[in-house]
Enzyme design. Structure first.
Site, PDB file in Angstrom:
ATOM      1  CG  HIS A 171      -2.011  -0.978   1.179  1.00 47.78           C
ATOM      2  ND1 HIS A 171      -3.319  -0.651   0.899  1.00 47.78           N
ATOM      3  CD2 HIS A 171      -2.002  -2.327   1.325  1.00 47.78           C
ATOM      4  CE1 HIS A 171      -4.065  -1.743   0.904  1.00 47.78           C
ATOM      5  NE2 HIS A 171      -3.289  -2.780   1.157  1.00 47.78           N
ATOM      6  CG  ASP A 380       0.064   9.502   1.118  1.00 52.39           C
ATOM      7  OD1 ASP A 380       0.051   8.314   1.460  1.00 52.39           O
ATOM      8  OD2 ASP A 380      -0.701  10.364   1.587  1.00 52.39           O
TER       9      ASP A 380
END
Ligand code: GDG
Length: 485
Positions: A171, A380
Site C-alpha cells: 500500500h 504518500d
C-alpha cells in the site's frame, strides 16, 4: 469470491477494529487507516476471514487466537486476532515496520533505524501469522496479504502450502533499489514477497522499482515489459492498480439530510468566508508542518485573508508510542499555537486543530463544508482522502490542492498540483485555490469526479479478480526460469 470454490482470507498487520477487554467483555473500536477504508468494504461484501493483530498486548506464552464475528452491529465476516506480546509490538511493529520499512519506503533515510533485534522480531511475527493462516486455509481459498508488515509471509506460506493462491498488495511507495538496498535485509524482503502469485502496487513506478530491486539484489530473471519475475519455477505477475474508493457511498452520504445539516452547522461555527481543510493521520510523511508554515506565510504575505479564511486541521492520532510521532505532535501543536497567537482576532481563529478521528458521516460533512482541500504529503503511496473529497462534492465545486508526491497525483492531474517542499509554491497555490473562480472550480471538479467515479473500488476489485482468474488459468503450467530481461 476467493477462487472459484474457496473463501477470501485477508491478512494484514491491523484489522478494521481494535480489540479491548472490558469488564463487560470484548469491545471492538473501529480503526482508521487507508488500508481499512480500502479492504473492509470488500470483505464485508465477499464475507470470508480477516486475520490481523487486534492492537492490544497479549500475555507472554499467550492464549489461542480470538475469533469474532464483526462488525458487532451487523456481523458479516470473521476476524481472527493474531496475539502479539509487548516485546513483539515494540520490536516488530514500532521497531522494524515503523522505524525501518515505513521511513525507508517514504524516502526518509535519516529516520531509519536498522536493528538486528527488530529484524528478528519481524521474522518471528511473520512466522506467527503464517502458523495461524496455515491452520485456517483450506484448498481453494484465496489469500490476500496486505502491506509492508508481512513481506515474508508469502514465502512462508508457499513453503507449506505451495498450491494456495496468494495475492499481495503493497500500500505504500516502493523505492528504487539504490535506497531500498540500504536495508541490510532487503534481499530477504524481496524473496519473501516473491512467494506470492500476484503482487500489486498503486503505481507503475513502484512496480518498476520492485523489478529493478529483484534484478539487482536477488538476481532473479525479470521481464520488465510484461512485469513478470521468474523465481523457483514459478511466474510472479506484478501489476499497478491504484486503489479506488466507493464513489457512490460518498455521494449518498453527501446527499443525506443529516450530513448536509452537519456541514452547514460547521460552516456557521467556523464563520469565515472560506474554509481550508486537511485530514490525515498525524504522520511526518503527510507534510502537516510544511503546510502549517505555508499557511502562516500566506497570512503574513496576504493579510486580506486574515479574518476571512480558516484552516481546519484534523490530525488523527497515529503510532503515538514512536518518539518521532510524539515530537511531530509537539511541533505541530506549537505551530498551531503560534499561528493562532499571531493572527486571531475577536472570534476569528486562523487554525482549528483537532487531534482525533471523526465518525465517517461527520468526516463527509467536513469534506462538504470545505472550499479548499489540502492534501500535501511529502510522500504518500496513493492517498484516499483526496479521492474522498472529490466524491463528496455533490455540487461540483471545491478545490483540491494535491502534492505531486502523493501517488494519487498520477490520476488526479486536474487538481492544483504542488511541491510541498517548496514554501513559496505552497503559498502561491493556497492563495490561488482560495481565489479560483467558480467556473474553473466546476471545470476541474467535473474532470476529477469523472476519474474517481470511473476508477472506483469496483474497478479496483475487477483488476484484482482478473489477476486471480489469470492465476487459475495458469495453474497447470510450469514456468521455468527463462526470462528475457
Ligand atoms: C495507506 C497509505 C494509501 C482519516 N481521518 C478519518 C478517517 N480517515 C480515513 C480516510 C481514508 C483513510 O483514513 C486514510 O487513507 P489515506 O490513503 O489517505 O492514508 P494512509 O492511512 O496513510 O493509508 C496510502 C492507503 O494506505 C491505501 O492503500 O492510499 O498512501 O499510506 O479513507 O477517510 N476516517 C474517519 N474519521 C477520520 O477522522 N472515519
Amino acid at each position: 469470491m476467493g477462487t472459484k470454490t474457496g473463501r477470501l482470507i485477508v491478512a494484514s498487520n491491523r484489522g478494521a477494529y481494535k480489540i479491548h477487554e472490558t469488564p463487560q467483555g470484548i469491545e471492538t473500536v473501529p480503526a482508521i487507516s487507508g488500508l481499512v477504508s480500502a479492504v473492509e468494504p470488500l470483505l464485508k461484501e465477499l464475507k470470508g476471514l480477516w486475520i490481523a493483530w487486534g492492537g492490544r498486548e497479549a500475555a507472554p506464552g499467550g492464549s489461542p487466537p480470538l475469533r469474532l464475528r464483526v462488525p458487532a452491529d451487523d456481523p458479516c465476516y470473521t476476524f481472527i486476532e493474531v496475539p502479539l506480546t509487548a516485546e513483539e509490538i515494540e520490536r516488530y511493529y514500532y521497531g522494524f515496520a515503523n522505524n525501518a520499512l515505513w521511513p525507508l519506503c517514504h524516502y526518509f533515510l535519516e529516520k531509519c533505524h536498522y536493528r538486528l533485534e527488530d529484524w528478528n522480531a519481524y521474522v518471528q511475527v511473520n512466522h506467527k501469522f503464517s502458523h495461524i493462516i496455515l491452520n485456517e486455509a483450506q484448498p481453494g481459498d484465496l489469500l490476500w496479504i496486505n502491506d509492508y508488515h508481512l513481506a515474508l509471509l508469502p514465502s512462508l506460506i508457499r513453503y507449506s502450502k505451495p498450491r494456495l493462491k496468494q495475492f499481495f498488495f503493497w500500500h505504500i511507495p516502493f523505492p528504487h533499489p539504490d535506497l531500498f538496498g540500504t536495508l541490510p535485509w532487503a534481499p530477504h524482503i524481496l524473496r519473501g514477497l516473491l512467494g506470492a502469485d500476484v503482487l500489486g502496487f498503486h503505481l507503475n513506478s513502484y512496480v518498476d522499482n520492485f523489478l529493478h530491486g529483484v534484478a539487482a539484489l536477488v538476481g532473479a530473471p525479470v521481464d520488465f515489459k510484461r512485469k513478470i519475475v521468474y523465481w523457483q519455477k514459478r511466474r510472479i505477475q506484478l501489476g499497478a492498480w491504484p486503489m479506488g474508493i466507493d464513489f457512490e457511498e460518498f455521494q449518498s452520504l453527501a446527499r443525506d439530510p443529516g450530513v448536509k445539516k452537519l456541514a452547514s452547522q460547521l460552516r456557521k461555527d467556523i464563520g469565515t468566508e472560506k474554509i481550508l481543510l486537511s485530514v490525515e493521520r498525524l504522520d511526518y510523511t503527510k507534510g502537516v508542518m510544511e503546510k502549517l508554515l505555508a499557511w502562516e506565510k500566506l497570512l503574513e504575505e496576504k493579510p486580506e485573508w486574515v479574518g476571512r479564511a480558516s484552516l481546519l486541521q484534523i490530525a488523527v492520532p497515529s503510532r503515538t508510542c514512536c518518539p518521532a510521532y510524539r515530537e511531530l505532535k509537539k511541533g505541530v501543536e506549537a505551530a498551531v499555537g503560534r499561528i493562532n497567537g499571531r493572527f486571531s482576532e475577536g472570534t476569528y481563529r486562523p487554525v482549528h486543530y483537532f487531534w482525533k478521528g471523526l465518525p465517517r458521516a461527520e468526516l463527509v460533512s467536513y469534506y462538504m463544508a470545505a472550499d479548499v482541500m489540502l492534501v500535501t504529503p511529502l510522500r504518500d503511496g496513493l492517498n484516499l482522502v483526496a479521492k474522498e473529497y472529490v466524491a463528496s462534492r455533490l455540487d461540483g465545486t471545491g478545490v483540491l490542492v494535491l502534492s505531486r508526491f502523493a501517488g494519487a497525483a498520477q490520476d488526479l492531474k486536474d487538481a492544483l498540483l504542488v511541491n510541498p517542499y517548496d514554501l513559496a509554491a505552497m503559498v502561491r497555490t493556497m492563495d490561488m485555490a482560495l481565489r479560483l473562480s467558480l467556473e474553473e472550480q466546476e471545470e476541474r471538479m467535473a474532470l476529477l469526479q469523472e476519474k474517481v467515479r470511473r476508477y472506483d473500488s469496483r474497478w479496483w476489485l475487477s483488476r484484482f479478480q482478473q489477476a486471480v482468474m489469470s492465476l487459475e488459468e495458469d495453474a497447470s503450467e510450469d514456468f521455468s526460469e527463462t526470462a528475457s530481461s
